[in-house]
Design a protein around this motif. Structure first.
Motif, mmCIF file in Angstrom:
data_model
loop_
_atom_site.group_PDB
_atom_site.id
_atom_site.type_symbol
_atom_site.label_atom_id
_atom_site.label_comp_id
_atom_site.label_asym_id
_atom_site.label_seq_id
_atom_site.Cartn_x
_atom_site.Cartn_y
_atom_site.Cartn_z
ATOM 1 N N SER A 45 0.541 -23.410 9.684
ATOM 2 C CA SER A 45 -0.232 -22.642 10.674
ATOM 3 C C SER A 45 0.576 -22.364 11.932
ATOM 4 O O SER A 45 0.394 -21.334 12.584
ATOM 5 N N ALA A 46 1.482 -23.283 12.276
ATOM 6 C CA ALA A 46 2.317 -23.125 13.468
ATOM 7 C C ALA A 46 3.533 -22.236 13.204
ATOM 8 O O ALA A 46 4.329 -21.983 14.105
ATOM 9 N N GLY A 47 3.690 -21.771 11.959
ATOM 10 C CA GLY A 47 4.805 -20.891 11.630
ATOM 11 C C GLY A 47 6.120 -21.615 11.415
ATOM 12 O O GLY A 47 7.189 -21.010 11.499
ATOM 13 N N LEU A 48 6.050 -22.904 11.116
ATOM 14 C CA LEU A 48 7.262 -23.695 10.905
ATOM 15 C C LEU A 48 7.667 -23.774 9.441
ATOM 16 O O LEU A 48 8.824 -24.066 9.127
ATOM 17 N N MET A 49 6.720 -23.538 8.545
ATOM 18 C CA MET A 49 6.951 -23.624 7.103
ATOM 19 C C MET A 49 6.141 -22.546 6.412
ATOM 20 O O MET A 49 5.174 -22.044 6.985
ATOM 21 N N ASN A 50 6.515 -22.272 5.175
ATOM 22 C CA ASN A 50 5.712 -21.412 4.309
ATOM 23 C C ASN A 50 5.231 -22.216 3.115
ATOM 24 O O ASN A 50 5.957 -23.077 2.609
ATOM 25 N N GLU A 51 4.028 -21.920 2.686
ATOM 26 C CA GLU A 51 3.508 -22.516 1.459
ATOM 27 C C GLU A 51 3.802 -21.564 0.313
ATOM 28 O O GLU A 51 3.547 -20.363 0.409
ATOM 29 N N VAL A 52 4.353 -22.097 -0.767
ATOM 30 C CA VAL A 52 4.632 -21.321 -1.969
ATOM 31 C C VAL A 52 3.783 -21.931 -3.079
ATOM 32 O O VAL A 52 3.953 -23.091 -3.426
ATOM 33 N N VAL A 53 2.863 -21.136 -3.609
ATOM 34 C CA VAL A 53 1.955 -21.635 -4.641
ATOM 35 C C VAL A 53 2.514 -21.269 -6.011
ATOM 36 O O VAL A 53 2.872 -20.119 -6.254
ATOM 37 N N VAL A 87 5.588 -10.836 0.719
ATOM 38 C CA VAL A 87 5.570 -10.805 -0.735
ATOM 39 C C VAL A 87 6.302 -12.049 -1.211
ATOM 40 O O VAL A 87 7.443 -12.288 -0.828
ATOM 41 N N ASP A 88 5.632 -12.865 -2.011
ATOM 42 C CA ASP A 88 6.257 -14.062 -2.567
ATOM 43 C C ASP A 88 6.748 -13.758 -3.980
ATOM 44 O O ASP A 88 6.004 -13.231 -4.800
ATOM 45 N N VAL A 89 7.998 -14.115 -4.245
ATOM 46 C CA VAL A 89 8.564 -13.924 -5.569
ATOM 47 C C VAL A 89 8.984 -15.291 -6.097
ATOM 48 O O VAL A 89 9.812 -15.965 -5.486
ATOM 49 N N VAL A 90 8.364 -15.689 -7.198
ATOM 50 C CA VAL A 90 8.718 -16.942 -7.867
ATOM 51 C C VAL A 90 9.149 -16.583 -9.283
ATOM 52 O O VAL A 90 8.378 -16.034 -10.063
ATOM 53 N N ILE A 91 10.397 -16.879 -9.586
ATOM 54 C CA ILE A 91 10.967 -16.590 -10.901
ATOM 55 C C ILE A 91 10.966 -17.890 -11.692
ATOM 56 O O ILE A 91 11.604 -18.864 -11.296
ATOM 57 N N ARG A 92 10.196 -17.905 -12.759
ATOM 58 C CA ARG A 92 10.057 -19.119 -13.574
ATOM 59 C C ARG A 92 11.220 -19.213 -14.550
ATOM 60 O O ARG A 92 11.544 -18.248 -15.226
#
Length: 138
Positions: free
Chosen positions: A70-78, A129-134
Protein backbone atom coordinates in the motif's frame (compact mmCIF):
# COMPACT_ATOMS: atom_id res chain seq x y z
CA UNK A 1 30.57 4.01 5.84
CA UNK A 2 28.45 1.17 4.46
CA UNK A 3 24.76 1.05 5.36
CA UNK A 4 23.72 -1.69 7.70
CA UNK A 5 20.64 -3.80 7.12
CA UNK A 6 18.80 -1.78 9.77
CA UNK A 7 19.79 1.52 8.12
CA UNK A 8 18.58 0.29 4.74
CA UNK A 9 15.33 -0.93 6.29
CA UNK A 10 14.80 2.40 8.04
CA UNK A 11 15.43 4.38 4.84
CA UNK A 12 13.12 2.08 2.87
CA UNK A 13 10.28 2.56 5.36
CA UNK A 14 10.81 6.33 5.27
CA UNK A 15 10.47 6.31 1.46
CA UNK A 16 7.05 4.74 1.91
CA UNK A 17 6.07 7.12 4.71
CA UNK A 18 5.72 4.24 7.18
CA UNK A 19 6.42 4.50 10.89
CA UNK A 20 9.40 2.29 11.78
CA UNK A 21 7.84 -0.07 14.32
CA UNK A 22 9.93 -2.95 15.63
CA UNK A 23 8.12 -5.48 13.41
CA UNK A 24 8.32 -3.33 10.28
CA UNK A 25 12.02 -2.64 10.84
CA UNK A 26 12.73 -6.30 11.38
CA UNK A 27 10.92 -7.38 8.20
CA UNK A 28 12.23 -4.45 6.14
CA UNK A 29 15.79 -5.31 7.15
CA UNK A 30 15.25 -8.88 5.98
CA UNK A 31 13.75 -7.70 2.70
CA UNK A 32 16.14 -4.91 1.67
CA UNK A 33 18.95 -5.04 4.21
CA UNK A 34 21.49 -6.49 1.79
CA UNK A 35 20.55 -4.07 -1.00
CA UNK A 36 19.26 -6.84 -3.28
CA UNK A 37 15.76 -7.28 -4.68
CA UNK A 38 13.84 -10.39 -3.73
CA UNK A 39 10.59 -12.26 -4.14
CA UNK A 40 9.06 -13.67 -0.97
CA UNK A 41 5.86 -15.26 0.18
CA UNK A 42 4.48 -14.41 3.60
CA UNK A 43 5.48 -17.89 4.72
CA UNK A 44 9.06 -17.61 3.44
CA UNK A 45 9.51 -14.19 5.08
CA UNK A 46 8.07 -15.58 8.32
CA UNK A 47 10.62 -18.43 8.16
CA UNK A 48 13.43 -15.91 7.61
CA UNK A 49 12.27 -13.91 10.62
CA UNK A 50 12.23 -17.04 12.80
CA UNK A 51 15.77 -17.91 11.61
CA UNK A 52 16.93 -14.41 12.50
CA UNK A 53 15.52 -14.74 16.01
CA UNK A 54 12.76 -12.15 15.64
CA UNK A 55 9.38 -12.70 17.20
CA UNK A 56 6.93 -11.78 14.48
CA UNK A 57 3.70 -13.72 13.98
CA UNK A 58 2.62 -14.96 10.57
CA UNK A 59 -0.44 -12.68 10.76
CA UNK A 60 1.87 -9.70 11.37
CA UNK A 61 3.98 -10.71 8.36
CA UNK A 62 0.86 -10.78 6.15
CA UNK A 63 -0.36 -7.41 7.46
CA UNK A 64 3.07 -5.84 7.12
CA UNK A 65 3.53 -7.06 3.55
CA UNK A 66 0.14 -5.54 2.66
CA UNK A 67 1.21 -2.26 4.31
CA UNK A 68 4.46 -2.28 2.31
CA UNK A 69 2.46 -2.77 -0.90
CA UNK A 70 0.00 0.00 0.00
CA UNK A 71 2.94 2.33 0.69
CA UNK A 72 4.35 1.63 -2.79
CA UNK A 73 7.42 -0.21 -1.50
CA UNK A 74 6.58 -3.62 -2.99
CA UNK A 75 4.35 -5.22 -5.59
CA UNK A 76 2.21 -8.27 -5.06
CA UNK A 77 2.43 -10.87 -7.83
CA UNK A 78 -0.37 -13.43 -7.74
CA UNK A 79 0.32 -16.87 -9.18
CA UNK A 80 -2.50 -19.41 -9.67
CA UNK A 81 -5.01 -17.03 -8.11
CA UNK A 82 -4.16 -18.28 -4.65
CA UNK A 83 -0.41 -17.90 -4.13
CA UNK A 84 1.03 -14.42 -3.64
CA UNK A 85 4.64 -13.37 -3.96
CA UNK A 86 5.88 -9.98 -2.88
CA UNK A 87 8.53 -8.28 -5.01
CA UNK A 88 10.82 -5.49 -3.80
CA UNK A 89 11.79 -4.56 -7.37
CA UNK A 90 9.38 -1.81 -8.36
CA UNK A 91 10.00 -1.23 -12.07
CA UNK A 92 7.76 -2.94 -14.62
CA UNK A 93 9.26 -6.33 -15.42
CA UNK A 94 8.10 -9.88 -16.21
CA UNK A 95 8.57 -12.93 -14.02
CA UNK A 96 9.34 -16.59 -14.44
CA UNK A 97 7.37 -18.95 -12.22
CA UNK A 98 9.19 -22.26 -11.80
CA UNK A 99 6.43 -24.84 -11.36
CA UNK A 100 8.69 -27.56 -9.94
CA UNK A 101 10.11 -25.39 -7.14
CA UNK A 102 7.29 -22.82 -6.76
CA UNK A 103 9.92 -20.09 -7.12
CA UNK A 104 9.36 -16.68 -8.71
CA UNK A 105 12.31 -14.98 -10.42
CA UNK A 106 12.76 -11.95 -12.64
CA UNK A 107 12.63 -12.53 -16.39
CA UNK A 108 14.60 -10.41 -18.88
CA UNK A 109 12.60 -7.24 -19.40
CA UNK A 110 14.33 -6.35 -22.67
CA UNK A 111 13.12 -9.58 -24.31
CA UNK A 112 9.42 -8.96 -23.67
CA UNK A 113 7.30 -7.09 -26.17
CA UNK A 114 3.64 -6.36 -25.48
CA UNK A 115 1.51 -4.89 -28.21
CA UNK A 116 -2.18 -4.33 -28.51
CA UNK A 117 -3.61 -4.08 -25.01
CA UNK A 118 -7.41 -3.80 -24.96
CA UNK A 119 -8.96 -0.43 -24.21
CA UNK A 120 -9.73 0.05 -20.53
CA UNK A 121 -13.44 0.33 -19.72
CA UNK A 122 -14.82 3.86 -19.55
CA UNK A 123 -13.83 5.70 -16.39
CA UNK A 124 -10.77 3.50 -15.75
CA UNK A 125 -7.13 3.35 -16.75
CA UNK A 126 -4.64 0.52 -16.90
CA UNK A 127 -2.39 0.82 -13.85
CA UNK A 128 0.01 -1.99 -14.75
CA UNK A 129 0.31 -5.28 -16.61
CA UNK A 130 1.69 -8.32 -14.80
CA UNK A 131 3.40 -10.97 -16.89
CA UNK A 132 4.14 -14.33 -15.29
CA UNK A 133 5.74 -16.92 -17.56
CA UNK A 134 5.28 -20.42 -16.17
CA UNK A 135 8.20 -22.80 -16.64
CA UNK A 136 8.26 -26.57 -16.53
CA UNK A 137 11.57 -28.43 -16.70
CA UNK A 138 11.86 -31.07 -19.41
Amino acid sequence: MENTALDRGTEWLARGGLRPTRQRLSLASLLVGDGLNRHVTAESLFALSVESGDRVSLATVYNTLRAFCSAGLMNEVVVDGSKSYFDTRMDDHPHFYWEDTAELTDAPKDQLEISGLPDAPEGTEISRVDVVIRLKRT
